[in-house]
Design an enzyme around this catalytic site. Sequence first.
Site, short mmCIF file in Angstrom:
data_model
loop_
_atom_site.label_atom_id
_atom_site.label_comp_id
_atom_site.label_asym_id
_atom_site.label_seq_id
_atom_site.Cartn_x
_atom_site.Cartn_y
_atom_site.Cartn_z
N TYR A 186 -10.39 -36.91 -2.56
CA TYR A 186 -11.56 -36.74 -3.28
C TYR A 186 -11.32 -35.46 -4.15
O TYR A 186 -11.60 -35.43 -5.38
CB TYR A 186 -12.54 -36.52 -2.38
N HIS A 187 -10.96 -34.46 -3.59
CA HIS A 187 -10.69 -33.29 -4.21
C HIS A 187 -9.57 -33.35 -5.34
O HIS A 187 -9.83 -32.79 -6.54
CB HIS A 187 -10.20 -31.92 -3.49
#
Length: 384
Positions: A186-187
């Site tokens: 996600y990051h």
Amino acid sequence: MISVARANQIAEAIEVPDWVLSKSAALMYHCFGSIADAFERSVRVNFPTQHALVETWTRANAHPFAKRLPYLNPWHCIASILAYLSLIAVFRLLHRFLGKFSCRRLGLAHNLGLHLLSLYMSFGLMISARAAGYSLWNNASGTSVAEWRIAKLIWLFYVSKVVEWLDTVIMLLKQNYRQVTFLHVYHHTTVFVLWWLASLTAPGGESYYSAMVNAGVHVVMYGYYFLTLLFPSGLVRSILSRVKFVITKGQMCQFVFNCMQSVYDLVWVPRAELKYSARLLQILFWYMISLLALFGNFLVKNEKLSPQHHRADAATAAAAIGSAGTKPDGERSSGASATVGWSKTPSEPVKSERTAHVKRAPRKGSMRTYGAQAVIADPFFRSS
């Protein structure tokens, strides 16, 4: 504080040359241009309405500097993300056939390179912002020569997010799949999209602060990763292991600082006096909130597990010492000691040592404990 004139001299001396942009654009297109163009043609043919909407929005919102910065085509950005996610899926599906790689040299080069690049970007943004006459917060994204320097650094920061994807590749090659978590993916994907958006619409102004702080944190983070690979054991590694959670807390501090920046601009500064895009600041705020929640959850879980692991390691090490120093009938073996520390048979010359995990079956010979490991004398020098 350094004067604006002096800062301008330094910023000019360390400025990213324009030829770096043109050469990198040519290299990127040579390597991936045909695939990215094929993806865009496919979208244009199959989803003409959506393609037209994206193109219209991009032309309407692009900053004047965007025409001079490469790798800002939205379809190339989407294709890059899909390639990244596909690579993860392929590695997970074919891990049995690909084998496991050490990647130590690759990791050393990668971490050292990003450490130095982050140092350059953080310092460059700080000096260039001073040269442009920026205040701490509430800065506009202009078109001056000084702000062109900042725009190039923001673009370089955006492109560095692609280089950071090599973090994931190294984890996959080493088959450390537990590290490729939702938080990790996600990051790495969302931060790439957000910095593409900033580079396209406002490569300067308030974006300098987030990039500068994040690059500063990465100086420490990639320096830590480099040292852990350079010193896989010993005193330095022991010290590094004690400070690893400090890095996560440092990352969370930068999220708080970015939230403070967006709150200051959106709440404290009157909207009529706001010099930067309110929409980008709102995106920044909510994105930082999501990262604070995810990183906080990661930190709490790992700090809870850490004492349990230490207790388990100590118990396993003690059991290993006891089994190595005691015969099955409960009598002490000759020359062996059950106390923690060195225990070796006096008549045995210990010429070399090697490290073995404590879960490995204990063998006769000298042994000591060091954290979660047991150091055992080489069996070649053990008496039968």
